[in-house]
Design an enzyme around this catalytic site. Structure first.
Site, PDB file in Angstrom:
ATOM      1  N   TYR A  48       8.830  -4.041  -1.313  1.00 35.52           N
ATOM      2  CA  TYR A  48      10.079  -3.537  -1.887  1.00 35.52           C
ATOM      3  C   TYR A  48      11.328  -4.026  -1.157  1.00 35.52           C
ATOM      4  CZ  TYR A  48       6.550  -0.407  -3.784  1.00 35.52           C
ATOM      5  OH  TYR A  48       5.424   0.098  -4.384  1.00 35.52           O
ATOM      6  N   SER A 119       2.932   4.999   0.446  1.00 39.36           N
ATOM      7  CA  SER A 119       2.644   4.402  -0.852  1.00 39.36           C
ATOM      8  C   SER A 119       2.011   3.018  -0.664  1.00 39.36           C
ATOM      9  CB  SER A 119       3.908   4.347  -1.703  1.00 39.36           C
ATOM     10  OG  SER A 119       3.596   4.049  -3.040  1.00 39.36           O
ATOM     11  N   TYR A 120       2.601   1.950  -1.217  1.00 39.45           N
ATOM     12  CA  TYR A 120       2.006   0.625  -1.044  1.00 39.45           C
ATOM     13  C   TYR A 120       1.934   0.249   0.437  1.00 39.45           C
ATOM     14  CZ  TYR A 120       0.797  -4.199  -2.250  1.00 39.45           C
ATOM     15  OH  TYR A 120       0.140  -5.403  -2.382  1.00 39.45           O
ATOM     16  N   TRP A 168       6.342   1.467 -12.220  1.00 39.33           N
ATOM     17  CA  TRP A 168       6.164   0.687 -10.992  1.00 39.33           C
ATOM     18  C   TRP A 168       6.351  -0.808 -11.260  1.00 39.33           C
ATOM     19  CZ3 TRP A 168       2.193  -2.774  -9.214  1.00 39.33           C
ATOM     20  CH2 TRP A 168       2.294  -3.102  -7.850  1.00 39.33           C
ATOM     21  N   ASP A 264       2.598  14.912  -5.102  1.00 38.46           N
ATOM     22  CA  ASP A 264       2.473  13.464  -5.055  1.00 38.46           C
ATOM     23  C   ASP A 264       1.459  12.996  -6.084  1.00 38.46           C
ATOM     24  OD1 ASP A 264       2.447  10.762  -4.295  1.00 38.46           O
ATOM     25  OD2 ASP A 264       0.844  11.128  -2.853  1.00 38.46           O
ATOM     26  N   HIS A 298       6.155  12.116  -4.624  1.00 43.34           N
ATOM     27  CA  HIS A 298       5.796  10.821  -4.051  1.00 43.34           C
ATOM     28  C   HIS A 298       6.945  10.230  -3.246  1.00 43.34           C
ATOM     29  CE1 HIS A 298       3.437   7.190  -3.659  1.00 43.34           C
ATOM     30  NE2 HIS A 298       4.469   6.470  -4.059  1.00 43.34           N
TER      31      HIS A 298
END
Length: 582
Positions: A48, A119-120, A168, A264, A298
């Site tokens: 990101y 997250s990622y 996303w 989440d 999240h």
């Protein structure tokens, strides 16, 4: 935190290059104490943008650098400043391993590396850790995805995670993909970006994601189209084997501090990863993991979520998540065990709005209690007497809209606890409500619903939701889940996934369906009531079941299904709650 005084100056270096084993160059921004010396590295790898703003309530890299750490924020392969082609998930094991070892050899590193991020970023930690780089000594995965791809990441109960997947791909991922695709053609780039933004605007109103079949969803550019192909896959697709982490944690040697949120979209991943690493630590006699779950979605760790304010102690600022990170790293990377204080498991219990501490999860002393759906719309500890089923019609052309919950959608469809009364007033939503509670009733752990149900369709969905009914009538969503009838054998019990080929149901035949609502921490206060909602859709969170036996990805044909929910001694429908003492 570290026992030494914070450093006064931090040096920031941009575009620090890291060669991968195939020669591809990845680039990082490095924060480090300006005075020199050698320190542990805290590595985060992101798709990101490494220089995008961070949330200091979650983790503050400058504060970490001032407390004796080198912080490395790297763009993953094919994103922003890094070279190569972005291939989500599949590239992160080798690249993560190479980056950890590179970081350990930096002249200002003491040879030890920890990883952080949510997250990622959390997935990049797990994939690197599974390659066992010798320098990696600790990880802190937050709101972690990819534990089990067909249980919340790509699918849930056999239904596709339509909303979160689309958002996303087109939100955080799309712009940089298009910028790379049209790097030499500004006009084409502008046109593609305009299409992307138009799609996001249409998705915000709900119009775009009402498209059928889903394969006809407009794509601003081929660069994003391939990432949406997961909507065509069923629970047995071999692609899930390539991305699945569940069953592979025995490869991980680095201990983990897990951070998650009750709202989440990947809560099941966080809890599943904690349980797996806790079991392995007990078996190996190694450092046990730690777990923190707040009333958070999240994105964000504020004390306000949805339509409820859980008080100042619920925020990441009060918890001081940066401090929790640093204490964990002080113990695991610097050997300062005295810094690791407090209970290994910290869970925020909503309703009473306070943190509880335990030595493990599931929490000691918890017990399962069953509440049965009643024929008059009641909810009781006793099995219902002989009664006729409740009936409603589900029309895929008029699905129940998503209102809050554990979601990751557009800003117009925010996550968290929201009042469900508007959708409960619909004829295709059944409600079952307990008597007014006289004492506090605390649910802390797994939640599931068992339905005995029949449908006139060869395939359909059932959605169940746990609701806290306030004295003023507000019906605040707590947790929910879905089961696709054709995928029922792949989800035989809560927390268990055994992918088998989807099989249709016999119309008007009664089946038992297990709907996993995952877990919550919620005290139902005196004067409140417990409610269970039952329906057949939550759109655009999940793709609609067309009631025809055909996938919404390939077909636009729909049928109205007549649904029957049974509640009698031979076919009881119920919610199972994990209960602890108030």
């Amino acid at each position: 935190m570290a026992t030494t005084a914070p450093v006064r100056e931090v040096q920031i270096e941009y575009d620090v290059e890291t060669p991968m084993r195939d020669g591809t160059i990845l680039r990082s921004t490095v924060y480090r104490p300006a005075a020199g010396g050698r320190y542990p590295v805290l590595l985060s790898r992101t798709p990101y943008g490494r220089d995008a703003g961070t949330d200091p309530l979650y983790f503050d890299p400058l504060r970490a650098a001032r407390n004796g750490y080198v912080v490395v924020r790297q763009d993953v392969r094919g994103r922003y400043g890094s070279d190569g082609v972005f291939d989500p998930s599949h590239q992160e094991a080798d690249d993560g391993h190479d980056t950890v070892q590179w970081a350990a050899d930096l002249p200002y590193c003491d040879g030890t590396v920890g990883m952080w991020g949510r997250s990622y970023f959390a997935e990049t930690q797990w994939r690197a850790a599974m390659t066992r780089p010798s320098a990696l000594r600790a990880i802190v995965p937050g709101v972690s995805a990819a534990h089990e791809p067909v249980d919340g990441f790509q699918m849930r109960g056999g239904a596709r995670e339509l909303g979160s997947r689309w958002v996303w791909v087109h939100g955080p991922i799309g712009p940089d993909l298009l910028a790379r695709q049209h790097a030499g053609d500004p006009a084409a780039r502008q046109q593609a970006m305009t299409g992307l933004l138009a799609g996001l605007d249409s998705a915000s109103t709900g119009d775009l994601l009402a498209t059928l079949p889903l394969s006809a969803l407009p794509e601003p550019d081929p660069a994003t189209a391939g990432l949406m192909a997961s909507l065509a896959r069923d629970v047995t697709d071999t692609e899930w084997d390539r991305t699945r982490l569940d069953g592979r944690y025995d490869r991980v040697q680095a201990p983990a501090l897990h951070i998650g949120g009750w709202f989440d979209v990947f809560l099941a991943g966080t809890l599943g990863q904690y349980r797996a690493t806790a079991d392995l630590a007990a078996e190996r006699g190694t450092r046990p993991p730690r777990l923190v779950i707040g009333p958070w979605p999240h994105v964000g760790v504020a004390g306000v979520c949805g339509e409820l304010d859980f008080g100042p102690t619920a925020s990441g600022a009060f918890v001081d998540l940066t401090d929790l990170h640093l204490r964990w790293y002080d113990a695991t990377l610097k050997g300062q065990e005295e810094q690791l204080t407090g209970d290994p498991v910290r869970l925020f219990v909503m309703g009473e709005n306070r943190w509880r501490g335990y030595d493990r999860y599931p929490v000691p002393g918890a017990r399962a209690e069953e509440w049965y759906l009643q024929p008059d719309g009641g909810l009781d500890r006793r099995v219902a007497s002989a009664s006729a089923p409740d009936i409603y019609d589900y029309d895929p052309r008029d699905p129940v809209p998503t209102v809050g919950g554990s979601t990751l959608l557009t800003p117009s469809l925010p996550p968290g606890p929201y009042d469900q009364r508007a959708i409960e007033a619909r004829p295709d939503v059944l409600t079952y409500t307990s008597a007014v509670l006289q004492q506090p009733y605390t649910v802390l752990g797994a939640v599931s619903v068992t339905l005995h149900a029949a449908s006139s369709a060869p395939d359909t969905d059932f959605v169940a939701r746990l609701v806290d009914v306030h004295p003023d009538g507000r019906a605040m969503g707590v947790a929910d889940g879905i089961i696709r009838a054709s995928a029922r054998e792949s989800y035989p019990e809560p927390g268990v996934v055994r992918p088998v080929p989807p099989t249709p149901i016999e119309p008007d035949t009664v089946y038992e369906y297990r709907i996993d609502l995952w877990a919550t921490g919620q005290t139902f206060l005196p004067g409140h009531r417990i409610r269970v909602d039952v329906t057949s859709s939550s759109h655009p969170r999940w793709d609609r079941n067309l009631n025809t036996g055909h996938s919404a990805y390939d077909s636009a044909d729909t049928a109205v299904a007549r649904q029957r929910i049974f509640h009698d001694p031979d076919r009881p429908s119920l919610i199972t709650l994990t209960v602890v003492e108030p």
